[in-house]
Write a protein that holds these residues in place. Structure first.
Motif, short mmCIF file in Angstrom:
data_model
loop_
_atom_site.label_atom_id
_atom_site.label_comp_id
_atom_site.label_asym_id
_atom_site.label_seq_id
_atom_site.Cartn_x
_atom_site.Cartn_y
_atom_site.Cartn_z
N ALA A 87 26.60 16.82 -25.40
CA ALA A 87 25.86 17.92 -24.77
C ALA A 87 24.98 18.65 -25.79
O ALA A 87 23.89 19.13 -25.44
N MET A 88 25.44 18.73 -27.03
CA MET A 88 24.66 19.39 -28.09
C MET A 88 23.52 18.49 -28.57
O MET A 88 22.69 18.92 -29.36
N GLN A 89 23.51 17.24 -28.12
CA GLN A 89 22.54 16.24 -28.57
C GLN A 89 22.51 16.17 -30.10
O GLN A 89 21.47 16.22 -30.73
N THR A 90 23.70 16.05 -30.66
CA THR A 90 23.88 16.02 -32.11
C THR A 90 23.21 14.79 -32.70
O THR A 90 23.41 13.68 -32.22
N ASP A 91 22.46 14.98 -33.76
CA ASP A 91 21.81 13.88 -34.47
C ASP A 91 22.83 13.26 -35.42
O ASP A 91 23.07 13.78 -36.51
N THR A 92 23.42 12.16 -35.01
CA THR A 92 24.45 11.52 -35.82
C THR A 92 23.87 10.80 -37.04
O THR A 92 24.62 10.42 -37.93
N ALA A 93 22.56 10.64 -37.08
CA ALA A 93 21.93 9.99 -38.24
C ALA A 93 21.76 10.95 -39.41
O ALA A 93 21.55 10.51 -40.54
N ASP A 94 21.83 12.24 -39.15
CA ASP A 94 21.70 13.25 -40.21
C ASP A 94 23.10 13.78 -40.52
O ASP A 94 23.65 14.58 -39.77
#
Length: 141
Positions: A42-49
């Motif tokens: 839901a937070m649209q977390t950027d897992t690449a960073d």
């Protein structure tokens, strides 16, 4: 009832209770992980960073509930204060503390030594990318 039958019944009961305890532990770990996964999505977390992902994980995986970390705005009073942790410990110590919390028992939690088994074993809950992100985030503080 013969002693042998009583012994078998006692063992069967013990195994049933043990299975129930393990199932309950699995259920709560699964539920906590599922809720965290949904929050991160839901937070649209950027897992690449790793820095951004680590900040999100600190909130969603329950770290902020137990630890104080000024940059995260958390004021937990169960675990040690993590503000400036990078000035006190290296990344290997931080990683070990996350992966195997009982391997390193902090001396100040916050007023006395931490209790064993108080922190979940995140080495069996989080994957390598998540652990790396948390370590990166904590080392950056």
């Amino acid at each position: 009832m013969p002693a042998r039958t009583t012994g078998l019944l006692q063992r069967a009961l013990l195994l049933t209770v043990l299975a129930a305890v393990l199932a309950t532990a699995f259920y709560f770990t699964f539920r906590r992980t599922l809720v965290a996964d949904l929050l991160e999505s839901a937070m649209q977390t950027d897992t690449a960073d790793p820095l951004t992902y680590g900040a999100a994980l600190f909130q969603t995986r329950g770290c902020s509930g137990c630890h104080t970390l000024s940059i995260a705005g958390s004021v937990g009073d169960t675990g040690p204060d993590l503000t400036g942790i990078h000035n006190r410990h290296d990344s290997r110590y931080i990683r070990t503390s996350i992966e195997s919390p009982n391997a390193v028992i902090a001396a100040n939690c916050p007023e006395e030594a931490c209790q064993p088994n108080i922190m979940p074993d995140y080495g069996s809950i989080l994957d390598e990318i998540q652990i790396n992100a948390l370590v990166t985030y904590l080392v950056s503080q």
